[in-house]
Design a protein around this motif. Structure first.
Motif, PDB file in Angstrom:
ATOM      1  N   PHE A 149       0.824  -1.211   0.000  1.00 19.65           N
ATOM      2  CA  PHE A 149       0.000   0.000   0.000  1.00 19.65           C
ATOM      3  C   PHE A 149       0.860   1.265   0.000  1.00 19.65           C
ATOM      4  CE2 PHE A 149      -3.238  -3.023   1.467  1.00 19.65           C
ATOM      5  CZ  PHE A 149      -4.268  -2.682   0.598  1.00 19.65           C
ATOM      6  N   PHE A 150       2.107   1.157   0.451  1.00 22.60           N
ATOM      7  CA  PHE A 150       3.005   2.308   0.362  1.00 22.60           C
ATOM      8  C   PHE A 150       3.323   2.614  -1.093  1.00 22.60           C
ATOM      9  CE2 PHE A 150       7.392   4.004   0.269  1.00 22.60           C
ATOM     10  CZ  PHE A 150       7.182   5.180   0.970  1.00 22.60           C
ATOM     11  N   PHE A 151       3.663   1.567  -1.859  1.00 22.61           N
ATOM     12  CA  PHE A 151       3.887   1.762  -3.292  1.00 22.61           C
ATOM     13  C   PHE A 151       2.617   2.271  -3.972  1.00 22.61           C
ATOM     14  CE2 PHE A 151       7.417  -1.596  -3.197  1.00 22.61           C
ATOM     15  CZ  PHE A 151       8.402  -0.632  -3.192  1.00 22.61           C
ATOM     16  N   ASP A 152       1.499   1.697  -3.569  1.00 19.67           N
ATOM     17  CA  ASP A 152       0.204   2.105  -4.132  1.00 19.67           C
ATOM     18  C   ASP A 152      -0.061   3.581  -3.832  1.00 19.67           C
ATOM     19  OD1 ASP A 152      -2.403   1.345  -5.368  1.00 19.67           O
ATOM     20  OD2 ASP A 152      -3.169   1.922  -3.393  1.00 19.67           O
ATOM     21  N   LEU A 153       0.264   4.006  -2.622  1.00 23.62           N
ATOM     22  CA  LEU A 153       0.060   5.392  -2.208  1.00 23.62           C
ATOM     23  C   LEU A 153       0.909   6.340  -3.051  1.00 23.62           C
ATOM     24  CD1 LEU A 153      -0.092   6.569   1.469  1.00 23.62           C
ATOM     25  CD2 LEU A 153       1.446   7.715  -0.100  1.00 23.62           C
ATOM     26  N   LEU A 154       2.181   5.969  -3.274  1.00 22.21           N
ATOM     27  CA  LEU A 154       3.060   6.824  -4.070  1.00 22.21           C
ATOM     28  C   LEU A 154       2.571   6.947  -5.509  1.00 22.21           C
ATOM     29  CD1 LEU A 154       6.640   5.747  -2.884  1.00 22.21           C
ATOM     30  CD2 LEU A 154       5.263   7.677  -2.114  1.00 22.21           C
ATOM     31  N   GLU A 155       1.979   5.884  -6.037  1.00 21.90           N
ATOM     32  CA  GLU A 155       1.470   5.912  -7.406  1.00 21.90           C
ATOM     33  C   GLU A 155       0.226   6.777  -7.552  1.00 21.90           C
ATOM     34  OE1 GLU A 155       0.724   2.120  -9.100  1.00 21.90           O
ATOM     35  OE2 GLU A 155       2.809   1.848  -9.749  1.00 21.90           O
ATOM     36  N   LYS A 156      -0.538   6.888  -6.455  1.00 25.42           N
ATOM     37  CA  LYS A 156      -1.850   7.546  -6.550  1.00 25.42           C
ATOM     38  C   LYS A 156      -1.871   8.953  -5.962  1.00 25.42           C
ATOM     39  CE  LYS A 156      -4.394   3.227  -6.790  1.00 25.42           C
ATOM     40  NZ  LYS A 156      -5.322   2.289  -6.132  1.00 25.42           N
ATOM     41  N   GLY A 158      -2.266  12.589  -5.818  1.00 22.31           N
ATOM     42  CA  GLY A 158      -3.006  13.511  -6.679  1.00 22.31           C
ATOM     43  C   GLY A 158      -4.259  12.935  -7.285  1.00 22.31           C
ATOM     44  N   SER A 159      -4.459  11.601  -7.153  1.00 23.02           N
ATOM     45  CA  SER A 159      -5.660  10.985  -7.715  1.00 23.02           C
ATOM     46  C   SER A 159      -6.741  10.871  -6.654  1.00 23.02           C
ATOM     47  CB  SER A 159      -5.327   9.601  -8.264  1.00 23.02           C
ATOM     48  OG  SER A 159      -5.053   8.702  -7.210  1.00 23.02           O
ATOM     49  N   ARG A 160      -7.937  10.476  -7.077  1.00 22.56           N
ATOM     50  CA  ARG A 160      -9.059  10.335  -6.152  1.00 22.56           C
ATOM     51  C   ARG A 160      -8.847   9.196  -5.157  1.00 22.56           C
ATOM     52  NH1 ARG A 160     -14.248  10.872 -10.262  1.00 22.56           N
ATOM     53  NH2 ARG A 160     -13.848  13.040 -10.936  1.00 22.56           N
ATOM     54  N   ASP A 161      -8.049   8.218  -5.548  1.00 22.28           N
ATOM     55  CA  ASP A 161      -7.843   7.047  -4.693  1.00 22.28           C
ATOM     56  C   ASP A 161      -6.754   7.254  -3.641  1.00 22.28           C
ATOM     57  OD1 ASP A 161      -9.771   5.640  -6.062  1.00 22.28           O
ATOM     58  OD2 ASP A 161      -8.331   4.854  -7.529  1.00 22.28           O
ATOM     59  N   PHE A 162      -6.166   8.447  -3.583  1.00 20.33           N
ATOM     60  CA  PHE A 162      -5.067   8.676  -2.657  1.00 20.33           C
ATOM     61  C   PHE A 162      -5.505   8.494  -1.206  1.00 20.33           C
ATOM     62  CE2 PHE A 162      -2.677  11.522   0.160  1.00 20.33           C
ATOM     63  CZ  PHE A 162      -1.397  11.017  -0.028  1.00 20.33           C
ATOM     64  N   PHE A 163      -6.683   9.025  -0.858  1.00 19.62           N
ATOM     65  CA  PHE A 163      -7.152   8.917   0.524  1.00 19.62           C
ATOM     66  C   PHE A 163      -7.405   7.464   0.904  1.00 19.62           C
ATOM     67  CE2 PHE A 163      -8.168  13.439  -0.061  1.00 19.62           C
ATOM     68  CZ  PHE A 163      -7.625  13.942   1.108  1.00 19.62           C
ATOM     69  N   ARG A 164      -7.965   6.701  -0.024  1.00 17.70           N
ATOM     70  CA  ARG A 164      -8.223   5.289   0.258  1.00 17.70           C
ATOM     71  C   ARG A 164      -6.904   4.544   0.489  1.00 17.70           C
ATOM     72  NH1 ARG A 164      -7.948   0.601  -2.280  1.00 17.70           N
ATOM     73  NH2 ARG A 164      -7.225   1.618  -4.181  1.00 17.70           N
ATOM     74  N   SER A 165      -5.924   4.797  -0.388  1.00 19.56           N
ATOM     75  CA  SER A 165      -4.621   4.149  -0.224  1.00 19.56           C
ATOM     76  C   SER A 165      -3.937   4.585   1.071  1.00 19.56           C
ATOM     77  CB  SER A 165      -3.720   4.488  -1.421  1.00 19.56           C
ATOM     78  OG  SER A 165      -4.279   3.996  -2.610  1.00 19.56           O
ATOM     79  N   SER A 166      -4.089   5.885   1.401  1.00 21.20           N
ATOM     80  CA  SER A 166      -3.482   6.394   2.631  1.00 21.20           C
ATOM     81  C   SER A 166      -4.092   5.732   3.855  1.00 21.20           C
ATOM     82  CB  SER A 166      -3.662   7.911   2.724  1.00 21.20           C
ATOM     83  OG  SER A 166      -3.010   8.560   1.668  1.00 21.20           O
TER      84      SER A 166
END
Length: 813
Positions: A149-156, A158-166
């Motif tokens: 999820f850390f990698f996922d967070l870095l990829e997202k 600025g996107s809408r999914d950033f909060f979910r990944s965070s």
């Protein structure tokens, strides 16, 4: 009908595509389940089970990482054996293999993920910790899941999914922090890398402005809950971390075996041992893994995958830099860093893919030279990957067979199996031995349970006609309980000595004098002899104080209250005929408001107070109490402690030692006249662990002796309370040779001085080099005198400044 057929076809194709990872996972299950029910657990696992048996609230109060204990607590409902209690670790271990696959598949490529998961499946260290009833399997699972999820967070960003990944990353990190304290280092790696990533990002300012409030708020909330667990245990743990490049640090058993000593040293041997455990063993296996990991880094570099390249290097290097710069009070073990393994295996998997591609390309050229028919390059690459993985699997068989709880089997390690010892004992027991109280263990018990028995319970143990078996690795006479019982070795199973033992009661204590009529009774509680020698003991037991993070030094035992209530111990002595006066020297500590009382009499019902002390702040006391003895030479001594009402001050109460003698205490050493006029004195500290320093010194306030015999200023004022030996002679001496052994940290220097009158001093030497020093000095240039004084002083208190041993010879020039 057509739709149903199409659905079935798609399902079969989907399962076929997932067959490789399903095969890897099934293989992981087998490697972790096989022999789980018959494996030997070790001491830490047993302690974790005992902790898990407590209530949920008590667990949260006792430990700052309660998640593992909660899960074991739940599984205890289904039974208490190695299979059931080890099953959670197996599940998390298999989950780790799958998440590594997901990371590789998404952020590298599908085959890298598959290879990395296979390497994780056969990893000896992963398999071992996926079977133990400890938190390391949980810790590794939450680490790799958080990494995903850390990698996922870095990829997202600025996107809408950033909060979910965070939120997912924060939730997983919180669970990891509830699992093992090393997760704080994992978080430090991820957090510092994220900061650097944001700073060098083109939109860093925009990102910080947009998300800073969210990040600060979530970190505050999570931090609040994390630090509340375990009685603020995380705060205490973090406060033990110090920035000190020169401070020595101890290592655990496994690294000690490889390094040859218990000091952490950043040398080739250290990294050799670490990465041998992180891979599939030492020697060629280690070199193979290291080469493949470097090829993986090269592949990322050539493929311009800068983010993964930098993160992989950062993930592996950061922990060692941290360990070099910062020092922790606890010793270091390789398993604290085994969160490095997933990234290490992903690099190796990338290296295998790169090598396979190179080999397939080379094969293309060879086939072109010989004008042979070519097969698809992708297929050849796959074949090479399979061949390499198959070869690694073969190489991993022996290391997995040699795997132990502390790394790989060493030549000097005989290999212990407590289950063999217990199976042997079970085969000889046809009855259940019982203690008088129902809440006591009915069959199996350990040393601590004997120490916690009441006087009546111990007497029942002594009077019992039952056969008591004892299993231990060392000789029974060398153990803490060795002074309590007579032992007979009957067998050896699993490299454990099997004894039958008979507990004894040695009260009253009959004192026997030496040829000169002098005698002493001394107990510093390094053994359990007080259990057999005391006539009665109420609410007192042995407690250990360790000198952690101090090389080549053991701690010491105390006698301390079990519960927050009045505690006492009675001794009955029979002194030699003609004894008319004695000295009593108890060494004890008290906290504010707690008190100690010493009473004597002809029997326990007729004792009168002769000394009392109330604590004024946490401190040690060492009174010397003179006492006249009645003609019948019988004496009952009662030592009592009255704790303060605060539970947190209970540990401040301790009886360190008890000395009763008809000799003069702190009177110095007087030599009898010799014809040669030469004299030699051995301190007998480190080897013999003698207590004669109590008699041969004239100043020793605050000094204490550890289990290995060394002396250090534990509780005095170092600049005011050195230790001073006095040596007296009938004739004058002028030539002196001193052989002395000391140890000191650089922040606690030790100074050695001598004199002839006890008031003026000449310095012999001064050390502050973090070393054990053994040196010889010729002290010939002083006036002839009938007395000689040796003074040792430390700049600060504590075990980091030690007088380990000395020998001194006197004569004439």
């Amino acid at each position: 009908m057509k739709n149903k057929f199409s659905y079935l076809k798609n399902t079969i194709l989907s399962l076929w595509a997932k067959l490789p990872i399903i095969t890897v996972l099934l293989f992981s299950v087998y490697l972790r389940i096989h022999g789980l029910s018959s494996r030997d657990i070790w001491y830490d696992e047993a302690l974790d089970v005992l902790q898990s048996e407590k209530s949920l609230l008590q667990i949260a109060h006792d430990v700052q990482t309660p998640l593992h204990y909660y899960i074991v607590h739940l599984f205890l409902l289904f039974g208490k054996n190695t299979f059931i209690l080890g099953l959670p670790s197996v599940i998390f271990g298999i989950g780790t293999v799958y998440v590594i696959y997901l990371i590789g598949k998404r952020f590298f490529n599908h085959q890298v993920g598959l290879i990395a998961s296979f390497l994780a499946a056969i990893s000896p260290m992963y398999i071992e910790f996926s079977r133990q009833i400890l938190h390391y399997s949980y810790f590794n699972f939450f680490t790799v899941l958080g990494l995903y999820f850390f990698f996922d967070l870095l990829e997202k960003i600025g996107s809408r999914d950033f909060f979910r990944s965070s939120l997912m990353f924060i939730a997983i990190t919180f669970l990891n922090l509830m699992t093992h304290v090393s997760s704080f280092l994992v978080l430090a790696i991820e957090g510092s890398f994220a900061v650097l990533y944001f700073l060098f990002s083109r939109n860093s300012k925009k990102i910080i402005r947009k998300y800073w409030l969210f990040l600060v708020f979530t970190c505050f909330v999570c931090g609040f809950f994390v630090f509340r667990f375990g009685n603020n245990g995380y705060l205490k743990t973090l406060s033990d971390i110090s920035l000190n490049l020169s401070k020595p640090m101890k290592v655990g058993y496994s690294l000690t075996g490889y390094l040859g000593n218990d000091l952490l040293t950043f040398n080739k041997t250290f990294f050799y041992a670490i990465f041998s455990w992180f891979g599939i063993g030492p020697g060629p296996r280690l070199y193979l893994y290291v080469i493949l990991s470097f090829l993986g880094l090269l592949s990322l570099f050539l493929g311009k995958n800068t983010k993964l390249l930098l993160f992989s290097l950062y993930w592996i290097i950061f922990p060692f830099v941290f360990l070099y710069v910062f020092k922790i009070s606890h010793w270091f073990e390789e398993k604290y860093f085994f969160f490095i393994i997933p990234v290490y295996l992903l690099l190796i998997a990338e290296g295998i893919s790169y090598v396979s591609l190179l080999l397939a390309t080379l094969m293309d050229h060879v086939m072109s030279w010989f004008r042979l028919a070519k097969t698809a390059k992708e297929r050849r690459t796959l074949y090479f990957k399979l061949i390499i993985c198959f070869g690694i699997a073969l190489l991993s068989i022996y290391p997995n067979q040699q795997r132990t709880v502390y790394g790989f089997h060493r030549k000097d390690d005989p290999g212990y199996s407590w289950s063999q010892a217990i199976t042997y004992i079970r085969s000889r027991i046809f009855f259940d031995y019982y203690f008088p109280k129902a809440d006591k263990n009915t069959l199996w018990f350990e040393e601590a349970q004997v120490l916690n028995l009441s006087s009546d319970e111990y007497s029942s143990l002594v009077d019992s006609t039952a056969t008591v078996y004892f299993a231990s690795i060392p000789d029974f006479t060398d153990l803490f309980l060795g002074s309590l019982a007579k032992s007979t070795q009957i067998n050896k199973q699993g490299n454990f000595n099997i004894y039958t033992i008979k507990f004894q009661k040695n009260s009253p204590i009959i004192i026997k004098p030496d040829n000169g009529g002098r005698w002493e009774y001394y107990d510093d509680y390094r053994t359990a002899k007080y259990v057999s020698e005391s006539s009665e003991r109420i609410n007192l037991t042995s407690t250990y104080t360790g000198n952690y993070n101090v090389p080549v030094t053991y701690g010491y035992y105390n006698l301390s209250p079990i519960e927050n209530k009045t505690s006492s111990i009675y001794y009955k002595f029979i002194f030699p005929p003609g004894t008319d006066s004695i000295s009593i020297n108890p060494v004890f500590s008290l906290g504010t408001g707690s008190s100690m009382r010493l009473s004597v009499g002809s029997d326990r019902n007729d004792v009168k107070e002769i000394y009392s002390k109330t604590g004024d702040g946490y401190s040690y006391y060492s009174p010397i109490i003179p006492l006249s003895v009645t003609k019948d030479n019988n004496l009952t001594l009662k030592v009592e402690f009255f704790p303060d009402t605060a539970d947190d001050k209970l540990k401040q109460i301790a009886l360190k030692s008890l000395l009763i003698t008809n000799k003069k205490i702190m009177n110095g050493m007087r030599f009898a006249t010799t014809k040669s006029g030469e004299y030699t004195y051995n301190s007998d500290l480190e080897i013999a662990r003698s207590n004669k320093w109590l008699f041969d010194t004239i100043v020793n306030k605050g000094w204490s002796q550890s289990l290995d015999g060394v002396l250090f200023d534990f509780w005095g004022e170092p600049e005011k309370t050195p230790i001073i030996y006095k040596f007296s002679f009938d004739n004058k001496v002028s030539a002196t040779k001193l052989l002395i052994k000391t140890y000191t940290f650089n922040n606690n220097p030790i100074t050695i001085e001598f004199g002839t009158n006890g008031s003026s001093w000449r310095q012999i030497d001064h050390f502050n080099d973090n070393e054990t020093n053994t040196k010889t000095y010729d002290l010939n240039n002083f006036d002839k005198s009938g007395s000689f004084f040796l003074k040792v002083s430390c700049e600060a208190g504590g075990p980091t400044c030690q007088l380990r041993d000395f020998t001194i010879s006197f004569g004439n020039q």
